[in-house]
Scaffold this motif. Structure first.
Motif, PDB file in Angstrom:
ATOM      1  N   ALA A  55      -7.154   7.893  -7.495  1.00  0.00           N
ATOM      2  CA  ALA A  55      -6.301   6.947  -8.212  1.00  0.00           C
ATOM      3  C   ALA A  55      -5.105   6.533  -7.357  1.00  0.00           C
ATOM      4  O   ALA A  55      -4.662   5.372  -7.401  1.00  0.00           O
ATOM      5  CB  ALA A  55      -5.827   7.562  -9.519  1.00  0.00           C
ATOM      6  N   VAL A  56      -4.567   7.465  -6.562  1.00  0.00           N
ATOM      7  CA  VAL A  56      -3.465   7.133  -5.647  1.00  0.00           C
ATOM      8  C   VAL A  56      -3.914   6.035  -4.674  1.00  0.00           C
ATOM      9  O   VAL A  56      -3.182   5.069  -4.420  1.00  0.00           O
ATOM     10  CB  VAL A  56      -2.990   8.379  -4.878  1.00  0.00           C
ATOM     11  CG1 VAL A  56      -1.992   7.992  -3.787  1.00  0.00           C
ATOM     12  CG2 VAL A  56      -2.362   9.394  -5.826  1.00  0.00           C
ATOM     13  N   ASN A  57      -5.123   6.166  -4.145  1.00  0.00           N
ATOM     14  CA  ASN A  57      -5.639   5.145  -3.237  1.00  0.00           C
ATOM     15  C   ASN A  57      -5.694   3.783  -3.918  1.00  0.00           C
ATOM     16  O   ASN A  57      -5.341   2.754  -3.329  1.00  0.00           O
ATOM     17  CB  ASN A  57      -7.035   5.528  -2.752  1.00  0.00           C
ATOM     18  CG  ASN A  57      -7.043   6.751  -1.861  1.00  0.00           C
ATOM     19  OD1 ASN A  57      -5.992   7.281  -1.501  1.00  0.00           O
ATOM     20  ND2 ASN A  57      -8.229   7.210  -1.511  1.00  0.00           N
ATOM     21  N   THR A  58      -6.139   3.771  -5.167  1.00  0.00           N
ATOM     22  CA  THR A  58      -6.274   2.512  -5.891  1.00  0.00           C
ATOM     23  C   THR A  58      -4.926   1.855  -6.155  1.00  0.00           C
ATOM     24  O   THR A  58      -4.745   0.663  -5.898  1.00  0.00           O
ATOM     25  CB  THR A  58      -7.016   2.743  -7.225  1.00  0.00           C
ATOM     26  OG1 THR A  58      -8.323   3.231  -6.948  1.00  0.00           O
ATOM     27  CG2 THR A  58      -7.126   1.454  -8.017  1.00  0.00           C
ATOM     28  N   PHE A  59      -3.953   2.614  -6.674  1.00  0.00           N
ATOM     29  CA  PHE A  59      -2.678   1.950  -6.964  1.00  0.00           C
ATOM     30  C   PHE A  59      -1.912   1.603  -5.694  1.00  0.00           C
ATOM     31  O   PHE A  59      -1.100   0.667  -5.687  1.00  0.00           O
ATOM     32  CB  PHE A  59      -1.839   2.696  -8.007  1.00  0.00           C
ATOM     33  CG  PHE A  59      -1.162   3.972  -7.608  1.00  0.00           C
ATOM     34  CD1 PHE A  59      -0.119   3.988  -6.697  1.00  0.00           C
ATOM     35  CD2 PHE A  59      -1.512   5.176  -8.212  1.00  0.00           C
ATOM     36  CE1 PHE A  59       0.546   5.165  -6.367  1.00  0.00           C
ATOM     37  CE2 PHE A  59      -0.856   6.352  -7.901  1.00  0.00           C
ATOM     38  CZ  PHE A  59       0.169   6.348  -6.963  1.00  0.00           C
ATOM     39  N   THR A  60      -2.168   2.304  -4.605  1.00  0.00           N
ATOM     40  CA  THR A  60      -1.582   1.913  -3.320  1.00  0.00           C
ATOM     41  C   THR A  60      -2.060   0.520  -2.933  1.00  0.00           C
ATOM     42  O   THR A  60      -1.262  -0.348  -2.546  1.00  0.00           O
ATOM     43  CB  THR A  60      -1.975   2.922  -2.221  1.00  0.00           C
ATOM     44  OG1 THR A  60      -1.376   4.185  -2.512  1.00  0.00           O
ATOM     45  CG2 THR A  60      -1.528   2.452  -0.839  1.00  0.00           C
ATOM     46  N   HIS A  61      -3.348   0.294  -3.043  1.00  0.00           N
ATOM     47  CA  HIS A  61      -3.948  -0.992  -2.696  1.00  0.00           C
ATOM     48  C   HIS A  61      -3.411  -2.110  -3.583  1.00  0.00           C
ATOM     49  O   HIS A  61      -3.012  -3.182  -3.102  1.00  0.00           O
ATOM     50  CB  HIS A  61      -5.467  -0.859  -2.849  1.00  0.00           C
ATOM     51  CG  HIS A  61      -6.241  -2.039  -2.389  1.00  0.00           C
ATOM     52  ND1 HIS A  61      -7.094  -2.740  -3.194  1.00  0.00           N
ATOM     53  CD2 HIS A  61      -6.294  -2.646  -1.180  1.00  0.00           C
ATOM     54  CE1 HIS A  61      -7.641  -3.731  -2.522  1.00  0.00           C
ATOM     55  NE2 HIS A  61      -7.178  -3.694  -1.298  1.00  0.00           N
ATOM     56  N   VAL A  62      -3.368  -1.868  -4.884  1.00  0.00           N
ATOM     57  CA  VAL A  62      -2.921  -2.882  -5.836  1.00  0.00           C
ATOM     58  C   VAL A  62      -1.440  -3.221  -5.636  1.00  0.00           C
ATOM     59  O   VAL A  62      -1.047  -4.400  -5.618  1.00  0.00           O
ATOM     60  CB  VAL A  62      -3.174  -2.407  -7.282  1.00  0.00           C
ATOM     61  CG1 VAL A  62      -2.537  -3.360  -8.288  1.00  0.00           C
ATOM     62  CG2 VAL A  62      -4.667  -2.284  -7.545  1.00  0.00           C
ATOM     63  N   LEU A  63      -0.608  -2.205  -5.468  1.00  0.00           N
ATOM     64  CA  LEU A  63       0.828  -2.443  -5.345  1.00  0.00           C
ATOM     65  C   LEU A  63       1.195  -3.077  -4.010  1.00  0.00           C
ATOM     66  O   LEU A  63       2.196  -3.790  -3.916  1.00  0.00           O
ATOM     67  CB  LEU A  63       1.602  -1.142  -5.555  1.00  0.00           C
ATOM     68  CG  LEU A  63       1.556  -0.600  -6.988  1.00  0.00           C
ATOM     69  CD1 LEU A  63       2.302   0.714  -7.085  1.00  0.00           C
ATOM     70  CD2 LEU A  63       2.138  -1.610  -7.968  1.00  0.00           C
ATOM     71  N   ALA A  64       0.393  -2.848  -2.971  1.00  0.00           N
ATOM     72  CA  ALA A  64       0.649  -3.518  -1.699  1.00  0.00           C
ATOM     73  C   ALA A  64       0.557  -5.027  -1.876  1.00  0.00           C
ATOM     74  O   ALA A  64       1.387  -5.788  -1.347  1.00  0.00           O
ATOM     75  CB  ALA A  64      -0.346  -3.039  -0.643  1.00  0.00           C
ATOM     76  N   GLN A  65      -0.439  -5.475  -2.626  1.00  0.00           N
ATOM     77  CA  GLN A  65      -0.568  -6.904  -2.917  1.00  0.00           C
ATOM     78  C   GLN A  65       0.590  -7.386  -3.794  1.00  0.00           C
ATOM     79  O   GLN A  65       1.202  -8.424  -3.543  1.00  0.00           O
ATOM     80  CB  GLN A  65      -1.903  -7.171  -3.608  1.00  0.00           C
ATOM     81  CG  GLN A  65      -2.105  -8.602  -4.083  1.00  0.00           C
ATOM     82  CD  GLN A  65      -2.179  -9.588  -2.931  1.00  0.00           C
ATOM     83  OE1 GLN A  65      -2.757  -9.286  -1.894  1.00  0.00           O
ATOM     84  NE2 GLN A  65      -1.586 -10.755  -3.110  1.00  0.00           N
TER      85      GLN A  65
ATOM     86  N   ARG B 132       5.750  -2.772  10.262  1.00  0.00           N
ATOM     87  CA  ARG B 132       6.087  -3.941   9.449  1.00  0.00           C
ATOM     88  C   ARG B 132       4.891  -4.835   9.115  1.00  0.00           C
ATOM     89  O   ARG B 132       4.952  -5.652   8.198  1.00  0.00           O
ATOM     90  CB  ARG B 132       7.172  -4.769  10.143  1.00  0.00           C
ATOM     91  CG  ARG B 132       6.783  -5.302  11.520  1.00  0.00           C
ATOM     92  CD  ARG B 132       7.998  -5.905  12.229  1.00  0.00           C
ATOM     93  NE  ARG B 132       7.700  -6.296  13.603  1.00  0.00           N
ATOM     94  CZ  ARG B 132       7.746  -5.456  14.645  1.00  0.00           C
ATOM     95  NH1 ARG B 132       8.058  -4.184  14.451  1.00  0.00           N
ATOM     96  NH2 ARG B 132       7.478  -5.888  15.863  1.00  0.00           N
ATOM     97  N   TRP B 133       3.774  -4.704   9.844  1.00  0.00           N
ATOM     98  CA  TRP B 133       2.593  -5.523   9.612  1.00  0.00           C
ATOM     99  C   TRP B 133       1.454  -4.679   9.023  1.00  0.00           C
ATOM    100  O   TRP B 133       0.287  -5.057   9.056  1.00  0.00           O
ATOM    101  CB  TRP B 133       2.165  -6.186  10.926  1.00  0.00           C
ATOM    102  CG  TRP B 133       1.269  -7.383  10.804  1.00  0.00           C
ATOM    103  CD1 TRP B 133       0.062  -7.558  11.416  1.00  0.00           C
ATOM    104  CD2 TRP B 133       1.492  -8.582  10.053  1.00  0.00           C
ATOM    105  NE1 TRP B 133      -0.481  -8.777  11.090  1.00  0.00           N
ATOM    106  CE2 TRP B 133       0.384  -9.442  10.250  1.00  0.00           C
ATOM    107  CE3 TRP B 133       2.528  -9.029   9.214  1.00  0.00           C
ATOM    108  CZ2 TRP B 133       0.266 -10.693   9.666  1.00  0.00           C
ATOM    109  CZ3 TRP B 133       2.412 -10.288   8.631  1.00  0.00           C
ATOM    110  CH2 TRP B 133       1.304 -11.090   8.862  1.00  0.00           C
ATOM    111  N   VAL B 134       1.829  -3.527   8.446  1.00  0.00           N
ATOM    112  CA  VAL B 134       0.837  -2.607   7.893  1.00  0.00           C
ATOM    113  C   VAL B 134       1.132  -2.386   6.412  1.00  0.00           C
ATOM    114  O   VAL B 134       2.188  -1.861   6.060  1.00  0.00           O
ATOM    115  CB  VAL B 134       0.863  -1.245   8.629  1.00  0.00           C
ATOM    116  CG1 VAL B 134      -0.164  -0.300   8.023  1.00  0.00           C
ATOM    117  CG2 VAL B 134       0.628  -1.425  10.113  1.00  0.00           C
ATOM    118  N   THR B 135       0.194  -2.781   5.562  1.00  0.00           N
ATOM    119  CA  THR B 135       0.360  -2.509   4.132  1.00  0.00           C
ATOM    120  C   THR B 135      -1.008  -2.427   3.462  1.00  0.00           C
ATOM    121  O   THR B 135      -1.997  -2.986   3.952  1.00  0.00           O
ATOM    122  CB  THR B 135       1.247  -3.565   3.442  1.00  0.00           C
ATOM    123  OG1 THR B 135       1.684  -3.069   2.174  1.00  0.00           O
ATOM    124  CG2 THR B 135       0.527  -4.895   3.261  1.00  0.00           C
ATOM    125  N   GLY B 136      -1.064  -1.703   2.362  1.00  0.00           N
ATOM    126  CA  GLY B 136      -2.303  -1.535   1.622  1.00  0.00           C
ATOM    127  C   GLY B 136      -3.321  -0.667   2.329  1.00  0.00           C
ATOM    128  O   GLY B 136      -4.507  -0.707   2.010  1.00  0.00           O
TER     129      GLY B 136
END
Length: 254
Positions: free
Chosen positions: A166-176, A239-243
């Motif tokens: 679940a941590v992986n999932t909300f990390t991905h969603v919140l990055a967007q 700075r160019w790394v997210t999600g």
């Protein structure tokens, strides 16, 4: 100039283990660090004093994240300490590290044990991020501690594995979701690291053989190695790394 000079970081579960190593490393890079602890104020104070002796700035904040008002208590303490030091409540880096191991197979899981692991690893960090957002400066960094068990099947840690998935999932969603504010959201996925959480595993010859055998390097990890990756994600270098889900397992089960 240090890479995190002038930045302020909150590290949950920072009185020991990986959280402690991350707090020390971020302070080494120049950040002021809020050292969160759940119950052991003495251990947290040791971390704070170590940072101060090294020329850094830190303070401790106590809050039980499993209690109903725990997150309110966390930010109440954080706000008060920052207001004294900076005149405001703004900060730059949030590390959601607080957690605990849980060894249960599907046969052993109970409703209570599942609630506990999901509350601490999923509910608490999501609500912490929610409360942090008005306080996080533009261009900030959120670092979530996940685990390599989200890609390595270990049946004896089922509930823990599910919570970290679940941590992986909300990390991905919140990055967007937070990209428009320049806030980066990434997760670190450690393997077996020499901490209190893994003391039982590393306390036997069989466990040590298992832990070393997982990694391509033939050994288990050290907290400082995870902290080095957290420092990168906290710094402008990322700075160019997210999600992203950054594997920090020493090539376990490649």
């Amino acid at each position: 100039m240090k890479k995190l000079e002038g930045k302020i970081a909150l590290v949950t579960g920072a009185s020991r283990g990986i959280g402690r190593a991350i707090a020390l490393r971020l302070a080494q890079e120049g950040a002021m660090v809020a050292v969160h602890y759940a119950s052991n104020a003495e251990l947290a104070d040791v971390v704070v004093q170590q940072i101060r002796r090294s020329g850094g700035d830190a303070f401790a904040v106590g809050a039980d994240l499993l209690e109903q008002d725990g997150i309110h208590q966390l930010f109440s303490g954080m706000d008060a300490a920052l207001t004294v030091r900076t005149g405001g409540d703004q900060f730059d880096i949030l590390v959601n590290n607080a957690g605990r191991g849980q060894y249960r197979t599907i046969e052993d899981i109970t409703s209570e044990s599942l609630d506990e692991v999901l509350d601490l690893h999923v509910k608490a960090p999501i609500l912490i991020i929610q409360q942090a957002l008005p306080r996080l400066r533009e261009g900030g960094s959120i670092i979530n501690l996940s685990s390599a068990v989200t890609r390595i099947a270990l049946p004896n840690v089922l509930g823990y594995s599910v919570s970290k998935g679940a941590v992986n999932t909300f990390t991905h969603v919140l990055a967007q979701h937070l990209g428009a504010r320049g806030i980066r959201v990434n997760a670190l996925l450690p393997g077996i690291v020499e901490t209190d959480m893994n003391a039982d595993t590393l306390g036997t010859a069989e466990g040590r053989e298992f832990a070393a055998g997982l990694s391509a390097f033939g050994r288990w990890g050290q907290p400082e190695e995870i902290a080095a990756m957290a420092a990168f994600l906290a710094s402008p270098d990322s700075r160019w790394v997210t999600g992203q889900l950054l594997d920090a397992s020493g090539g376990s089960r490649l």
